[in-house]
Design an enzyme around this catalytic site. Structure first.
Site, PDB file in Angstrom:
ATOM      1  N   ASP A  44      41.086 -28.729  31.646  1.00  0.00           N
ATOM      2  CA  ASP A  44      42.433 -28.231  31.343  1.00  0.00           C
ATOM      3  C   ASP A  44      42.468 -27.630  29.945  1.00  0.00           C
ATOM      4  OD1 ASP A  44      45.079 -27.675  31.831  1.00  0.00           O
ATOM      5  OD2 ASP A  44      45.819 -29.658  31.289  1.00  0.00           O
ATOM      6  N   LYS A  57      40.900 -21.330  29.743  1.00  0.00           N
ATOM      7  CA  LYS A  57      40.513 -21.014  31.117  1.00  0.00           C
ATOM      8  C   LYS A  57      39.198 -20.252  31.189  1.00  0.00           C
ATOM      9  CE  LYS A  57      44.244 -23.073  31.531  1.00  0.00           C
ATOM     10  NZ  LYS A  57      44.126 -24.540  31.528  1.00  0.00           N
ATOM     11  N   ASP A 111      42.668 -27.719  36.442  1.00  0.00           N
ATOM     12  CA  ASP A 111      44.088 -27.348  36.445  1.00  0.00           C
ATOM     13  C   ASP A 111      44.242 -25.848  36.203  1.00  0.00           C
ATOM     14  OD1 ASP A 111      46.842 -27.610  36.510  1.00  0.00           O
ATOM     15  OD2 ASP A 111      47.013 -28.197  34.402  1.00  0.00           O
ATOM     16  N   ASN A 112      45.422 -25.329  36.575  1.00  0.00           N
ATOM     17  CA  ASN A 112      45.797 -23.932  36.299  1.00  0.00           C
ATOM     18  C   ASN A 112      44.838 -22.915  36.901  1.00  0.00           C
ATOM     19  OD1 ASN A 112      46.607 -25.253  33.149  1.00  0.00           O
ATOM     20  ND2 ASN A 112      48.161 -24.549  34.595  1.00  0.00           N
ATOM     21  N   GLU A 159      53.353 -26.059  35.664  1.00  0.00           N
ATOM     22  CA  GLU A 159      54.123 -27.149  35.079  1.00  0.00           C
ATOM     23  C   GLU A 159      55.566 -26.755  34.746  1.00  0.00           C
ATOM     24  OE1 GLU A 159      50.659 -25.959  32.270  1.00  0.00           O
ATOM     25  OE2 GLU A 159      50.924 -26.471  34.364  1.00  0.00           O
TER      26      GLU A 159
END
Length: 264
Positions: free
Chosen positions: A191, A194, A219-220, A249
């Site tokens: 996380d 990226k 995540d993401n 989120e």
């Protein structure tokens, strides 16, 4: 004349406040690019300038005001309430946090690596579910974020279960075995930046930090997105992957978590 001027100023101020507080947030809830630009650039910059504090400092203040010392779940709740009702922040969030919780509970890991601590939200979520003998190492490249995270973790009463390391993931991953006596990780939560997901995954492979059955949870992967990581992890014969659809989120923008089992 003065009364008219004051009335006009008051009306303009009320309109600006309504736009800032309700209209713009409602509009960007469903648009990925606008949501990130508004919350992570414009809103944060305005509040930093107006309050002379940083977003992590405001999150810490919310924890200290609303959470019970020594209660990890109250710390998580305080941050979620702050981020949903006062100011967005880039934690994994309550919705995806439930997916994170379920994976941690399923894996029941003895060794965990988190890449990207930020303010310690997901660190607290993970650590609160670990068995007493487990070890959690979390890496954060920003010293300011790390300082806040240490205080959040301490407020949650989890400082003895977490090793927070400051520095770049690319620098620290090759040192983890030597510095912390870790052979492999049962669970890795990605996380952080990226564009580091793929190179850090390959680096963990090269350094022998993944064993057969190790879980990567990223995540993401949709917003902001990690297309090169997904291309690699979904097509590599070394992984079996599953996508958990959710939302960015504290918004209605599609996002999700990618769970990948390392097959050796």
């Amino acid at each position: 004349m003065w009364l008219t001027l004051l009335s006009s100023c008051a009306a303009a101020a009320a309109l600006l406040y309504a736009l800032y507080r309700w209209v713009i947030p409602a509009v960007v809830q469903y648009h990925a690019g606008l949501a990130i630009i508004w919350h992570d650039t414009i809103e944060e910059g305005l509040l930093n300038a107006l309050t002379q504090t940083t977003r992590p400092q405001r999150i810490l203040a919310a924890v200290q005001k609303n959470a019970t010392r020594g209660d990890p779940r109250s710390v998580v709740k305080a941050i979620d309430q702050f981020c949903r009702h006062k100011e967005w922040a880039m934690n994994v969030g309550d919705e995806k946090g439930c997916i994170l919780d379920s994976v941690v509970t399923e894996v029941n890991p003895a060794t965990v690596l988190e890449l990207g601590t930020y303010c310690g939200y997901s660190t607290v979520r993970i650590a609160s579910l670990l068995p007493s003998h487990a070890k959690l190492i979390t890496l954060e490249c920003d010293p300011g974020n790390a300082a806040i995270a240490r205080q959040v973790i301490a407020w949650a009463g989890l400082a003895d279960k977490i090793q927070l390391v400051e520095g770049a993931s690319g620098d620290w991953i090759p040192k983890l075995k030597e510095k912390f006596g870790i052979e492999t990780f049962d669970l890795v939560f990605l996380d952080h930046w990226k564009d580091r997901y793929l190179p850090d995954t390959k680096l963990m492979e090269e350094c022998g930090l993944l064993r057969k059955g190790s879980i990567l949870l990223a995540d993401n992967v949709i917003c902001p997105g990690t297309p090169d990581y997904l291309e690699y992890i979904r097509n590599s014969p070394r992984y079996k992957s599953q996508y958990f659809k959710s939302h960015l989120e504290y918004t209605k923008v599609e996002d999700g978590l990618e769970k990948s089992v390392f097959l050796g």
